[in-house]
Design a protein around this motif. Structure first.
Motif, PDB file in Angstrom:
ATOM      1  N   MET A 213      36.607  29.884 -15.540  1.00  0.00           N
ATOM      2  CA  MET A 213      35.626  29.238 -14.700  1.00  0.00           C
ATOM      3  C   MET A 213      36.368  28.470 -13.612  1.00  0.00           C
ATOM      4  O   MET A 213      37.313  27.766 -13.879  1.00  0.00           O
ATOM      5  CB  MET A 213      34.762  28.303 -15.537  1.00  0.00           C
ATOM      6  CG  MET A 213      33.726  27.583 -14.713  1.00  0.00           C
ATOM      7  SD  MET A 213      32.706  26.452 -15.672  1.00  0.00           S
ATOM      8  CE  MET A 213      31.802  27.565 -16.686  1.00  0.00           C
ATOM      9  N   GLY A 214      35.900  28.590 -12.407  1.00  0.00           N
ATOM     10  CA  GLY A 214      36.552  27.933 -11.291  1.00  0.00           C
ATOM     11  C   GLY A 214      35.993  26.555 -11.022  1.00  0.00           C
ATOM     12  O   GLY A 214      35.137  26.032 -11.746  1.00  0.00           O
ATOM     13  N   LEU A 215      36.472  25.976  -9.955  1.00  0.00           N
ATOM     14  CA  LEU A 215      36.059  24.633  -9.560  1.00  0.00           C
ATOM     15  C   LEU A 215      34.551  24.571  -9.282  1.00  0.00           C
ATOM     16  O   LEU A 215      33.866  23.651  -9.710  1.00  0.00           O
ATOM     17  CB  LEU A 215      36.837  24.198  -8.308  1.00  0.00           C
ATOM     18  CG  LEU A 215      36.435  22.865  -7.699  1.00  0.00           C
ATOM     19  CD1 LEU A 215      36.685  21.748  -8.685  1.00  0.00           C
ATOM     20  CD2 LEU A 215      37.188  22.631  -6.412  1.00  0.00           C
ATOM     21  N   PHE A 216      34.020  25.565  -8.580  1.00  0.00           N
ATOM     22  CA  PHE A 216      32.601  25.563  -8.255  1.00  0.00           C
ATOM     23  C   PHE A 216      31.728  25.703  -9.505  1.00  0.00           C
ATOM     24  O   PHE A 216      30.673  25.077  -9.596  1.00  0.00           O
ATOM     25  CB  PHE A 216      32.277  26.675  -7.246  1.00  0.00           C
ATOM     26  CG  PHE A 216      32.903  26.412  -5.908  1.00  0.00           C
ATOM     27  CD1 PHE A 216      32.490  25.346  -5.130  1.00  0.00           C
ATOM     28  CD2 PHE A 216      33.911  27.225  -5.436  1.00  0.00           C
ATOM     29  CE1 PHE A 216      33.061  25.090  -3.905  1.00  0.00           C
ATOM     30  CE2 PHE A 216      34.495  26.981  -4.208  1.00  0.00           C
ATOM     31  CZ  PHE A 216      34.075  25.909  -3.438  1.00  0.00           C
ATOM     32  N   GLY A 217      32.139  26.489 -10.446  1.00  0.00           N
ATOM     33  CA  GLY A 217      31.397  26.615 -11.701  1.00  0.00           C
ATOM     34  C   GLY A 217      31.364  25.301 -12.461  1.00  0.00           C
ATOM     35  O   GLY A 217      30.341  24.910 -13.024  1.00  0.00           O
ATOM     36  N   THR A 218      32.487  24.608 -12.475  1.00  0.00           N
ATOM     37  CA  THR A 218      32.574  23.315 -13.151  1.00  0.00           C
ATOM     38  C   THR A 218      31.665  22.298 -12.471  1.00  0.00           C
ATOM     39  O   THR A 218      30.952  21.543 -13.134  1.00  0.00           O
ATOM     40  CB  THR A 218      34.025  22.806 -13.165  1.00  0.00           C
ATOM     41  OG1 THR A 218      34.844  23.781 -13.804  1.00  0.00           O
ATOM     42  CG2 THR A 218      34.138  21.480 -13.895  1.00  0.00           C
ATOM     43  N   LEU A 219      31.685  22.266 -11.130  1.00  0.00           N
ATOM     44  CA  LEU A 219      30.828  21.341 -10.387  1.00  0.00           C
ATOM     45  C   LEU A 219      29.351  21.654 -10.619  1.00  0.00           C
ATOM     46  O   LEU A 219      28.540  20.747 -10.814  1.00  0.00           O
ATOM     47  CB  LEU A 219      31.139  21.397  -8.897  1.00  0.00           C
ATOM     48  CG  LEU A 219      32.461  20.766  -8.469  1.00  0.00           C
ATOM     49  CD1 LEU A 219      32.722  21.012  -7.008  1.00  0.00           C
ATOM     50  CD2 LEU A 219      32.461  19.281  -8.766  1.00  0.00           C
ATOM     51  N   LYS A 220      29.017  22.927 -10.634  1.00  0.00           N
ATOM     52  CA  LYS A 220      27.624  23.317 -10.856  1.00  0.00           C
ATOM     53  C   LYS A 220      27.155  22.858 -12.229  1.00  0.00           C
ATOM     54  O   LYS A 220      26.063  22.307 -12.369  1.00  0.00           O
ATOM     55  CB  LYS A 220      27.466  24.836 -10.724  1.00  0.00           C
ATOM     56  CG  LYS A 220      26.046  25.302 -10.914  1.00  0.00           C
ATOM     57  CD  LYS A 220      25.933  26.811 -10.778  1.00  0.00           C
ATOM     58  CE  LYS A 220      24.515  27.249 -11.082  1.00  0.00           C
ATOM     59  NZ  LYS A 220      24.370  28.691 -11.068  1.00  0.00           N
ATOM     60  N   GLU A 221      27.972  23.054 -13.248  1.00  0.00           N
ATOM     61  CA  GLU A 221      27.620  22.614 -14.599  1.00  0.00           C
ATOM     62  C   GLU A 221      27.422  21.100 -14.655  1.00  0.00           C
ATOM     63  O   GLU A 221      26.518  20.619 -15.319  1.00  0.00           O
ATOM     64  CB  GLU A 221      28.691  23.025 -15.598  1.00  0.00           C
ATOM     65  CG  GLU A 221      28.542  24.431 -16.100  1.00  0.00           C
ATOM     66  CD  GLU A 221      29.479  24.710 -17.265  1.00  0.00           C
ATOM     67  OE1 GLU A 221      30.082  23.760 -17.809  1.00  0.00           O
ATOM     68  OE2 GLU A 221      29.594  25.881 -17.637  1.00  0.00           O
ATOM     69  N   ALA A 222      28.269  20.364 -13.948  1.00  0.00           N
ATOM     70  CA  ALA A 222      28.160  18.904 -13.947  1.00  0.00           C
ATOM     71  C   ALA A 222      26.839  18.463 -13.319  1.00  0.00           C
ATOM     72  O   ALA A 222      26.166  17.570 -13.828  1.00  0.00           O
ATOM     73  CB  ALA A 222      29.335  18.286 -13.199  1.00  0.00           C
ATOM     74  N   PHE A 223      26.448  19.093 -12.218  1.00  0.00           N
ATOM     75  CA  PHE A 223      25.203  18.718 -11.565  1.00  0.00           C
ATOM     76  C   PHE A 223      23.979  19.146 -12.366  1.00  0.00           C
ATOM     77  O   PHE A 223      22.994  18.423 -12.436  1.00  0.00           O
ATOM     78  CB  PHE A 223      25.140  19.277 -10.144  1.00  0.00           C
ATOM     79  CG  PHE A 223      26.014  18.530  -9.184  1.00  0.00           C
ATOM     80  CD1 PHE A 223      25.776  17.201  -8.916  1.00  0.00           C
ATOM     81  CD2 PHE A 223      27.065  19.164  -8.573  1.00  0.00           C
ATOM     82  CE1 PHE A 223      26.580  16.500  -8.041  1.00  0.00           C
ATOM     83  CE2 PHE A 223      27.885  18.474  -7.690  1.00  0.00           C
ATOM     84  CZ  PHE A 223      27.637  17.135  -7.423  1.00  0.00           C
ATOM     85  N   VAL A 224      24.017  20.287 -12.976  1.00  0.00           N
ATOM     86  CA  VAL A 224      22.894  20.745 -13.784  1.00  0.00           C
ATOM     87  C   VAL A 224      22.724  19.824 -14.991  1.00  0.00           C
ATOM     88  O   VAL A 224      21.614  19.461 -15.354  1.00  0.00           O
ATOM     89  CB  VAL A 224      23.093  22.212 -14.225  1.00  0.00           C
ATOM     90  CG1 VAL A 224      22.062  22.607 -15.267  1.00  0.00           C
ATOM     91  CG2 VAL A 224      23.005  23.133 -13.021  1.00  0.00           C
ATOM     92  N   ALA A 225      23.804  19.404 -15.589  1.00  0.00           N
ATOM     93  CA  ALA A 225      23.737  18.539 -16.766  1.00  0.00           C
ATOM     94  C   ALA A 225      23.206  17.158 -16.421  1.00  0.00           C
ATOM     95  O   ALA A 225      22.620  16.495 -17.255  1.00  0.00           O
ATOM     96  CB  ALA A 225      25.116  18.424 -17.405  1.00  0.00           C
ATOM     97  N   SER A 226      23.381  16.706 -15.161  1.00  0.00           N
ATOM     98  CA  SER A 226      22.944  15.368 -14.795  1.00  0.00           C
ATOM     99  C   SER A 226      21.561  15.350 -14.157  1.00  0.00           C
ATOM    100  O   SER A 226      21.078  14.310 -13.765  1.00  0.00           O
ATOM    101  CB  SER A 226      23.951  14.730 -13.835  1.00  0.00           C
ATOM    102  OG  SER A 226      23.975  15.445 -12.608  1.00  0.00           O
ATOM    103  N   THR A 227      20.904  16.484 -14.066  1.00  0.00           N
ATOM    104  CA  THR A 227      19.572  16.541 -13.490  1.00  0.00           C
ATOM    105  C   THR A 227      18.583  15.873 -14.433  1.00  0.00           C
ATOM    106  O   THR A 227      18.588  16.139 -15.626  1.00  0.00           O
ATOM    107  CB  THR A 227      19.150  18.008 -13.260  1.00  0.00           C
ATOM    108  OG1 THR A 227      20.103  18.636 -12.422  1.00  0.00           O
ATOM    109  CG2 THR A 227      17.779  18.085 -12.624  1.00  0.00           C
ATOM    110  N   PRO A 228      17.704  14.965 -13.889  1.00  0.00           N
ATOM    111  CA  PRO A 228      16.734  14.314 -14.757  1.00  0.00           C
ATOM    112  C   PRO A 228      15.778  15.321 -15.377  1.00  0.00           C
ATOM    113  O   PRO A 228      15.282  16.209 -14.708  1.00  0.00           O
ATOM    114  CB  PRO A 228      15.976  13.370 -13.836  1.00  0.00           C
ATOM    115  CG  PRO A 228      16.602  13.449 -12.511  1.00  0.00           C
ATOM    116  CD  PRO A 228      17.596  14.563 -12.516  1.00  0.00           C
TER     117      PRO A 228
END
Length: 73
Positions: free
Chosen positions: A1-16
């Motif tokens: 998984m690349g940097l963009f995949g990691t960032l996407k997962e972080a944002f999806v996990a923090s969505t209310p």
């Protein structure tokens, strides 16, 4: 998984999430004592009258959340 995949997962996990459990009653807001920074969820207050602050005894203010997440914070 690349940097963009990691960032996407972080944002999806923090969505209310609007899923706040299986309770059938939904909160309309919370009572606040701004001087003491005390908060009481409306579902935890009996009756229609604003409660007294547990710390200072002053009447608490009812406030609604402007968001649509179901949270009164």
């Amino acid at each position: 998984m690349g940097l963009f995949g990691t960032l996407k997962e972080a944002f999806v996990a923090s969505t209310p999430s609007t899923d706040r459990g299986s309770g059938t009653t939904e909160s309309k807001g919370a009572y606040w004592c701004h001087d003491c920074d005390e908060r009481l969820l409306d579902l935890d207050v009996a009756g229609e009258e604003p409660p007294a602050c547990p710390d200072c005894g002053d009447e608490m203010d009812f406030e609604r959340s402007p968001g649509s997440t179901g949270c009164a914070c």
